[in-house]
Design an enzyme around this catalytic site. Structure first.
Site, PDB file in Angstrom:
ATOM      1  CG  HIS A  52      73.916  54.374 124.613  1.00  0.00           C
ATOM      2  ND1 HIS A  52      72.980  55.117 125.288  1.00  0.00           N
ATOM      3  CD2 HIS A  52      75.031  55.152 124.557  1.00  0.00           C
ATOM      4  CE1 HIS A  52      73.502  56.286 125.612  1.00  0.00           C
ATOM      5  NE2 HIS A  52      74.744  56.339 125.183  1.00  0.00           N
ATOM      6  CD  GLU A  96      80.931  56.416 119.898  1.00  0.00           C
ATOM      7  OE1 GLU A  96      80.660  57.614 119.823  1.00  0.00           O
ATOM      8  OE2 GLU A  96      81.204  55.836 120.956  1.00  0.00           O
ATOM      9  NE  ARG A 126      80.011  74.128 140.177  1.00  0.00           N
ATOM     10  CZ  ARG A 126      80.429  72.872 140.214  1.00  0.00           C
ATOM     11  NH1 ARG A 126      80.768  72.338 141.364  1.00  0.00           N
ATOM     12  NH2 ARG A 126      80.539  72.152 139.122  1.00  0.00           N
ATOM     13  CE  LYS A 179      77.791  58.976 115.699  1.00  0.00           C
ATOM     14  NZ  LYS A 179      78.018  58.445 117.030  1.00  0.00           N
ATOM     15  CE  LYS A 216      84.039  56.827 123.237  1.00  0.00           C
ATOM     16  NZ  LYS A 216      82.878  57.441 122.607  1.00  0.00           N
ATOM     17  CG  ASP A 231      80.833  55.996 127.223  1.00  0.00           C
ATOM     18  OD1 ASP A 231      80.230  56.902 127.827  1.00  0.00           O
ATOM     19  OD2 ASP A 231      81.220  56.099 126.041  1.00  0.00           O
ATOM     20  CE  LYS A 268      75.927  56.739 128.983  1.00  0.00           C
ATOM     21  NZ  LYS A 268      77.039  57.420 128.327  1.00  0.00           N
TER      22      LYS A 268
HETATM   23  C1  BG6 Z   1      77.329  58.801 124.894  1.00  0.00           C
HETATM   24  C2  BG6 Z   1      78.689  58.283 125.252  1.00  0.00           C
HETATM   25  O1  BG6 Z   1      76.379  58.351 125.814  1.00  0.00           O
HETATM   26  O2  BG6 Z   1      76.977  58.334 123.602  1.00  0.00           O
HETATM   27  C3  BG6 Z   1      79.714  58.709 124.219  1.00  0.00           C
HETATM   28  O3  BG6 Z   1      79.058  58.777 126.521  1.00  0.00           O
HETATM   29  C4  BG6 Z   1      79.276  58.303 122.838  1.00  0.00           C
HETATM   30  O4  BG6 Z   1      80.985  58.154 124.503  1.00  0.00           O
HETATM   31  C5  BG6 Z   1      77.837  58.774 122.580  1.00  0.00           C
HETATM   32  O5  BG6 Z   1      80.159  58.885 121.907  1.00  0.00           O
HETATM   33  C6  BG6 Z   1      77.319  58.229 121.264  1.00  0.00           C
HETATM   34  O6  BG6 Z   1      76.101  58.836 120.987  1.00  0.00           O
HETATM   35  P1  BG6 Z   1      75.621  59.031 119.491  1.00  0.00           P
HETATM   36  O7  BG6 Z   1      74.242  59.564 119.615  1.00  0.00           O
HETATM   37  O8  BG6 Z   1      76.574  59.977 118.859  1.00  0.00           O
HETATM   38  O9  BG6 Z   1      75.693  57.677 118.870  1.00  0.00           O
END
Ligand code: BG6
Length: 488
Positions: free
Chosen positions: A250, A226, A51, A341, A336, A245, A158
Site C-alpha cells: 500500500h 490505523e 472446503r 485511522k 496500528k 503488511d 496480497k
Molecule cells: C490490509 C492490511 O491490506 O489493509 C491490514 O492487511 C490493514 O492490516 C488494511 O488494516 C487497511 O486497509 P484500509 O482500507 O482499511 O485502510
C-alpha cells in the site's frame, strides 16, 4: 481503470475461499453493490469454492449477513439479494484434489450453456497464500487456465510473497500456468477512489504539475495510520509486521503514484511502466534510517509470540534519485493502534524566498494534503491577510470534501472498482510482476530483526519518530488532519 464505466462482460467469477472472511466482508458486498448500480448483467455468475462442508443455505445466509454489514449499498438502500443469491453456485471441494477442478469445469460449462457466461472465467484467490500455488497448478492441470472460447483471468490477493525470493518463486509458478496479461495482483489501495484521484489531480489540472518537484516541494509526508490493533489476525501479522503488511504494497503504491512522471496514456502498460521507474529510482533504504515501534500490549494479542519483536509501526525517510525529486525527502509512516485511522499524502512546499511582512515572522509554507480516508478530501493551506488595518497573516485551509460535494455513499468500495476492472480486462490498477519484485527488493534489507520501541496505544507512535523529523528541522503532521490540529 476504464475511462468510462461500462457493464462487466458476461463471466463466471470463481471465488476460491467462498466461506472465508474476505468473501463475506469484501467480495460479495462489492458484487452486490455493483449489481445494484447496474454494472453486473445477468450473465455474470458466481461460483463459490470452499472446503467447508456447510449447507448451501448456510453459506448464503453468511454471505447475506456480509452484505448487510459491509456493503456500500446495504439492502435497506438496494434490496436485490434474492436475485443475486440465484447467481451463486456453491462447490465444496478440497483445493488439492483434481476432482474439485473436474467438477468446477463441468459447472462452468453448464453456466456457459444455461446462463450465457460465454466461456469467460475470473478466478479469485481469496485464500491464505500457502494455498495459492496448489490452486494455480490444479487450474492448469485441469485445462481451466487457458483462454478457450472466452478468456481466463486470475486475481491474486496480497501478500504476494513474503520476501523477494518467495515473490519471484510465486511469479514463476503463476507464469507456468497463466500469462502475465491474465494475472491481476490486487492491492486494494489502488481501487480507492481518492487514490485514483491522485492521477486526476496531478494530470487533469495544470496548476499542480509545475510545482510538483524539487524546485517547490520541501518534503512529502505519507501517513497510513490505523487505530485498531491486529485483532484476530495476530498469527498472520506476527510473521508479516508492518513492513510486509503495509509498506511493501500500500505505501509503495502511494509513493509511486505521488512521485511518478505523467504517463503518455492511461493504460496498464504505460501507468505501470512509470511506477516501475519510480521504484527503480528509490535509493536503497537502510534499516538504521527507519524508526521501529510496537504498541504496548501487542505481545498479549491472540496468536502473537509473547517475546515478539515484530514492528507494528515504522517511519522511514527515503529519497528518489531522479531529476524531479533529487534531494526531496519522502517521509512515510504507518502503524496500528495509533490515535486515529487516517491515510494522508501531504506535499509540504518550500517557504517563500523573501519575507515581505516582518511582523509575521512565522509565516507557514503552503501545503497540499490529500486525505485518502476517512473524510476523503483535499486541503490546500495558504496564507491570507487577517482583515483589519494591520498586516497580520494567517493560514487558512481551502478544503474540498467528497461527501459535501457529491453526497453520501457515492465513493465506490475499492473492491467494486477492482472487480469491475478485472471483469473488463483492465489491469491498470493491479500490480505487475516487476513492480512487486522491485518493491520487495527495497523492503528485504529492512526485514532483519529489530528491537522496536514501545509506544502507547492511542498515541502518535514512538517518540523516536518525532526525532527523525526534528533532526531534519521538520515535524510530522497530525494524524487527525481533519480536526484542525496541525501537529501530532
Ligand atoms: C490490509 C492490511 O491490506 O489493509 C491490514 O492487511 C490493514 O492490516 C488494511 O488494516 C487497511 O486497509 P484500509 O482500507 O482499511 O485502510
Amino acid at each position: 481503470m476504464s475511462a468510462s464505466a461500462t457493464d462487466a462482460e458476461p463471466a463466471s467469477i470463481v471465488i476460491f475461499g467462498a466461506s472465508g472472511d474476505l468473501t463475506r466482508r469484501k467480495l460479495v458486498p462489492a458484487l452486490h453493490s455493483l449489481m445494484c448500480d447496474g454494472y453486473l448483467p445477468e450473465e455474470v455468475q458466481v461460483v463459490g469454492v470452499a472446503r467447508t462442508d456447510m449447507a448451501d443455505a448456510a453459506l448464503l445466509d453468511r454471505l447475506y449477513e456480509g452484505v448487510m454489514d459491509y456493503a456500500r449499498l446495504e439492502p435497506s438502500i438496494c434490496e436485490r439479494w434474492p436475485e443475486f443469491a440465484q447467481r451463486i453456485t456453491y462447490l465444496r471441494g478440497d483445493y488439492g484434489d483434481p476432482e474439485t477442478y473436474r467438477r468446477l469445469g463441468a459447472t462452468l460449462r453448464e453456466l456457459d450453456a444455461t446462463r450465457g457466461t460465454r466461456g469467460n472465467r475470473l478466478y479469485y484467490l481469496a485464500l491464505p497464500p500457502a494455498v495459492f500455488p496448489t490452486v494455480i497448478e490444479q487450474l492448469g492441470r485441469a485445462g481451466l487456465a487457458k483462454d478457450g472460447d472466452g478468456w481466463a483471468r486470475i486475481v491474486i490477493e496480497k501478500p504476494f510473497g513474503h520476501d523477494l525470493a518467495s515473490a519471484r518463486a510465486l511469479n514463476e509458478r503463476v507464469h507456468a500456468v497463466f500469462d502475465e496479461d491474465q494475472i491481476y495482483r490486487i492491492d486494494h489501495y489502488l481501487g480507492k477512489e481518492t487514490v485514483q484521484n491522485l492521477l486526476v489531480l496531478r494530470f487533469a489540472n495544470s496548476i499542480f504539475e509545475p510545482v510538483w518537484n524539487r524546485n517547490y516541494v520541501d518534503h512529502v509526508q505519507i501517513t497510513m495510520a490505523e487505530s485498531e490493533g491486529v485483532g484476530h489476525r495476530g498469527g498472520y501479522y506476527d510473521r508479516a509486521g508492518v513492513l510486509r503488511d503495509i509498506v511493501q504494497n500500500h505505501l509503495m503504491q502511494l509513493i509511486t503514484l505521488t512521485a511518478m512522471e505523467p504517463p503518455s496514456a492511461l493504460n496498464a502498460k504505460m501507468l505501470r511502466d512509470e511506477k516501475v521507474q519510480v521504484l527503480q529510482a528509490i535509493r536503497p533504504i537502510r534499516q538504521d534510517d527507519g524508526v521501529w515501534g510496537q504498541y504496548r500490549g501487542y505481545r498479549e494479542e491472540p496468536k502473537v509470540d509473547a517475546a515478539s519483536n515484530t514492528p507494528t509501526y515504522v517511519a522511514l525517510k527515503l529519497y528518489i534519485d531522479n531529476w524531479r525529486w533529487q534531494g526531496v525527502p519522502f517521509y512515510a509512516r504507518s502503524g496500528k493502534q495509533l490515535s486515529a485511522k487516517t491515510t494522508e499524502i501531504a506535499l509540504q512546499f518550500k517557504a517563500v524566498p523573501h519575507l515581505l511582512f516582518p511582523e509575521n515572522v512565522d509565516l507557514h509554507a503552503n501545503r497540499l494534503s490529500i486525505i485518502i480516508q476517512p473524510n476523503e478530501s483535499l486541503h490546500l493551506c495558504i496564507e491570507i491577510k487577517v482583515p483589519g488595518l494591520g498586516m497580520r497573516v494567517k493560514t487558512v485551509d481551502m478544503e474540498f470534501h467528497y461527501e459535501e460535494h457529491f453526497g453520501e455513499d457515492v465513493l465506490p468500495e475499492a473492491y467494486e472498482r477492482l472487480l469491475l476492472d478485472a471483469l473488463q480486462g483492465d489491469a491498470s490498477l493491479f500490480a505487475r510482476s516487476d513492480e512487486i519484485e522491485m518493491a520487495w527488493a527495497l523492503i528485504d534489507p529492512l526485514t532483519a530483526e529489530v528491537t522496536p520501541e514501545l509506544y502507547e496505544p492511542g498515541s502518535a507512535g514512538p517518540p523516536a519518530a518525532d526525532a527523525l523529523m526534528s533532526h531534519d528541522g521538520r515535524r510530522w503532521l497530525s494524524i487527525v488532519p481533519q480536526n484542525g490540529d496541525d501537529e501530532a
